[in-house]
Scaffold this motif. Sequence first.
Motif, PDB file in Angstrom:
ATOM      1  N   VAL A 232       0.835  -1.204   0.000  1.00  0.00           N
ATOM      2  CA  VAL A 232       0.000   0.000   0.000  1.00  0.00           C
ATOM      3  C   VAL A 232       0.872   1.257   0.000  1.00  0.00           C
ATOM      4  N   GLY A 233       0.497   2.227  -0.826  1.00  0.00           N
ATOM      5  CA  GLY A 233       1.179   3.510  -0.866  1.00  0.00           C
ATOM      6  C   GLY A 233       1.537   3.913  -2.281  1.00  0.00           C
ATOM      7  N   GLU A 234       2.330   4.966  -2.378  1.00  0.00           N
ATOM      8  CA  GLU A 234       2.815   5.437  -3.670  1.00  0.00           C
ATOM      9  C   GLU A 234       4.275   5.015  -3.830  1.00  0.00           C
ATOM     10  N   TRP A 235       4.589   4.475  -5.000  1.00  0.00           N
ATOM     11  CA  TRP A 235       5.935   4.003  -5.314  1.00  0.00           C
ATOM     12  C   TRP A 235       6.410   4.712  -6.580  1.00  0.00           C
ATOM     13  N   LEU A 236       7.625   5.236  -6.545  1.00  0.00           N
ATOM     14  CA  LEU A 236       8.211   5.884  -7.720  1.00  0.00           C
ATOM     15  C   LEU A 236       9.494   5.159  -8.101  1.00  0.00           C
ATOM     16  N   ASN A 237       9.779   5.139  -9.394  1.00  0.00           N
ATOM     17  CA  ASN A 237      10.927   4.379  -9.879  1.00  0.00           C
ATOM     18  C   ASN A 237      12.269   5.034  -9.564  1.00  0.00           C
TER      19      ASN A 237
ATOM     20  N   ASP B 257      13.885  12.477 -11.847  1.00  0.00           N
ATOM     21  CA  ASP B 257      12.758  12.688 -12.757  1.00  0.00           C
ATOM     22  C   ASP B 257      12.057  11.350 -12.980  1.00  0.00           C
ATOM     23  N   PRO B 258      11.287  10.872 -11.976  1.00  0.00           N
ATOM     24  CA  PRO B 258      10.656   9.556 -12.111  1.00  0.00           C
ATOM     25  C   PRO B 258       9.670   9.524 -13.283  1.00  0.00           C
ATOM     26  N   ASN B 259       9.646   8.393 -13.967  1.00  0.00           N
ATOM     27  CA  ASN B 259       8.728   8.264 -15.102  1.00  0.00           C
ATOM     28  C   ASN B 259       7.707   7.143 -14.917  1.00  0.00           C
ATOM     29  N   THR B 260       7.795   6.403 -13.813  1.00  0.00           N
ATOM     30  CA  THR B 260       6.825   5.348 -13.537  1.00  0.00           C
ATOM     31  C   THR B 260       6.386   5.438 -12.083  1.00  0.00           C
ATOM     32  N   ARG B 261       5.074   5.330 -11.888  1.00  0.00           N
ATOM     33  CA  ARG B 261       4.499   5.410 -10.544  1.00  0.00           C
ATOM     34  C   ARG B 261       3.546   4.235 -10.350  1.00  0.00           C
ATOM     35  N   ILE B 262       3.588   3.660  -9.172  1.00  0.00           N
ATOM     36  CA  ILE B 262       2.632   2.635  -8.761  1.00  0.00           C
ATOM     37  C   ILE B 262       1.882   3.204  -7.566  1.00  0.00           C
ATOM     38  N   LEU B 263       0.578   3.237  -7.660  1.00  0.00           N
ATOM     39  CA  LEU B 263      -0.253   3.742  -6.575  1.00  0.00           C
ATOM     40  C   LEU B 263      -1.157   2.610  -6.107  1.00  0.00           C
ATOM     41  N   VAL B 264      -1.021   2.220  -4.838  1.00  0.00           N
ATOM     42  CA  VAL B 264      -1.778   1.097  -4.284  1.00  0.00           C
ATOM     43  C   VAL B 264      -2.648   1.620  -3.147  1.00  0.00           C
ATOM     44  N   THR B 265      -3.969   1.463  -3.308  1.00  0.00           N
ATOM     45  CA  THR B 265      -4.943   2.005  -2.368  1.00  0.00           C
ATOM     46  C   THR B 265      -5.794   0.875  -1.796  1.00  0.00           C
TER      47      THR B 265
ATOM     48  N   VAL C 170      -9.701  -5.530   2.429  1.00  0.00           N
ATOM     49  CA  VAL C 170      -9.955  -6.842   1.837  1.00  0.00           C
ATOM     50  C   VAL C 170      -9.347  -6.914   0.439  1.00  0.00           C
ATOM     51  N   SER C 171      -9.358  -5.780  -0.255  1.00  0.00           N
ATOM     52  CA  SER C 171      -8.756  -5.726  -1.582  1.00  0.00           C
ATOM     53  C   SER C 171      -7.990  -4.409  -1.734  1.00  0.00           C
ATOM     54  N   PHE C 172      -7.193  -4.346  -2.793  1.00  0.00           N
ATOM     55  CA  PHE C 172      -6.363  -3.178  -3.043  1.00  0.00           C
ATOM     56  C   PHE C 172      -6.471  -2.812  -4.515  1.00  0.00           C
ATOM     57  N   TRP C 173      -6.564  -1.522  -4.790  1.00  0.00           N
ATOM     58  CA  TRP C 173      -6.624  -1.021  -6.159  1.00  0.00           C
ATOM     59  C   TRP C 173      -5.226  -0.559  -6.529  1.00  0.00           C
ATOM     60  N   VAL C 174      -4.721  -1.069  -7.656  1.00  0.00           N
ATOM     61  CA  VAL C 174      -3.368  -0.743  -8.117  1.00  0.00           C
ATOM     62  C   VAL C 174      -3.476   0.001  -9.444  1.00  0.00           C
ATOM     63  N   GLU C 175      -2.790   1.140  -9.538  1.00  0.00           N
ATOM     64  CA  GLU C 175      -2.663   1.869 -10.802  1.00  0.00           C
ATOM     65  C   GLU C 175      -1.184   2.062 -11.087  1.00  0.00           C
ATOM     66  N   VAL C 176      -0.768   1.612 -12.251  1.00  0.00           N
ATOM     67  CA  VAL C 176       0.599   1.851 -12.702  1.00  0.00           C
ATOM     68  C   VAL C 176       0.511   2.915 -13.788  1.00  0.00           C
ATOM     69  N   SER C 177       1.290   3.976 -13.616  1.00  0.00           N
ATOM     70  CA  SER C 177       1.255   5.101 -14.562  1.00  0.00           C
ATOM     71  C   SER C 177       2.651   5.411 -15.065  1.00  0.00           C
ATOM     72  N   GLN C 178       2.708   5.943 -16.273  1.00  0.00           N
ATOM     73  CA  GLN C 178       3.957   6.461 -16.830  1.00  0.00           C
ATOM     74  C   GLN C 178       3.765   7.934 -17.139  1.00  0.00           C
ATOM     75  N   LYS C 179       4.856   8.678 -17.022  1.00  0.00           N
ATOM     76  CA  LYS C 179       4.797  10.107 -17.274  1.00  0.00           C
ATOM     77  C   LYS C 179       4.902  10.349 -18.775  1.00  0.00           C
ATOM     78  N   LYS C 180       3.908  11.061 -19.314  1.00  0.00           N
ATOM     79  CA  LYS C 180       3.891  11.440 -20.729  1.00  0.00           C
ATOM     80  C   LYS C 180       3.567  12.918 -20.791  1.00  0.00           C
ATOM     81  N   GLU C 181       4.446  13.676 -21.403  1.00  0.00           N
ATOM     82  CA  GLU C 181       4.264  15.130 -21.502  1.00  0.00           C
ATOM     83  C   GLU C 181       4.019  15.748 -20.121  1.00  0.00           C
ATOM     84  N   ASN C 182       4.791  15.295 -19.160  1.00  0.00           N
ATOM     85  CA  ASN C 182       4.774  15.798 -17.789  1.00  0.00           C
ATOM     86  C   ASN C 182       3.459  15.529 -17.052  1.00  0.00           C
ATOM     87  N   LYS C 183       2.663  14.555 -17.518  1.00  0.00           N
ATOM     88  CA  LYS C 183       1.427  14.152 -16.852  1.00  0.00           C
ATOM     89  C   LYS C 183       1.459  12.635 -16.694  1.00  0.00           C
TER      90      LYS C 183
END
Length: 183
Positions: free
Chosen positions: A22-27, A39-47, A53-66
């Motif tokens: 659980v938490g925010e992870w940066l590469n 300048d991290p370009n990959t983020r994992i956010l686990v909520t 009982v369950s966890f929501w995971v979003e893996v994101s990459q930085k594109k055009e600074n978003k």
Amino acid sequence: QLSFSQTNGKVENQKFLLWQYVGEWLNGDNINAKKVSKDPNTRILVTPKMDGVSFWVEVSQKKENKWSVILTEMISYDVDTNEIVALGTNPEAENFVGKGFFSSYDQLIMRDHDFKGNFVQEVRFHFEEDGRLLLTGDVPDDENDWEGVFFKTKRNNKNFGIHLVSVDSEMRKDPIRTIEKIG
């Protein structure tokens, strides 16, 4: 070859151990990095959801600074199999189901399959004590094997939670009972 139908190799408290994700992870810059990239370009956010009982995971990459989501996943503990299970998808609607377990306090092994039953990859999570997460992915063709390192962030640079160094060995043996004792 892993056998997920056996209890051999599984440590106790599978559900509790999943909380370390659980938490925010940066590469980091590379697999040997000791800190988050400048300048991290990959983020994992686990909520956590449904009271953990369950966890929501979003893996994101930085594109055009978003941040742009490249993978979503619901991961949880399954009481009937005593295993960790996952259901995920990417923007191309390529879906997978994963199944695995903690083989030790800090090692989670997941095997992913597509919905035709084809093996996609085996992912190993190595949670290190300093908030470092080493991820490795083994795919069938070996040419697309991958690895990455991530670091857990703390919002507003504030420490939160309990520092449990003094009860580390007890936590590794029986985390739930240890927390109840110090509770």
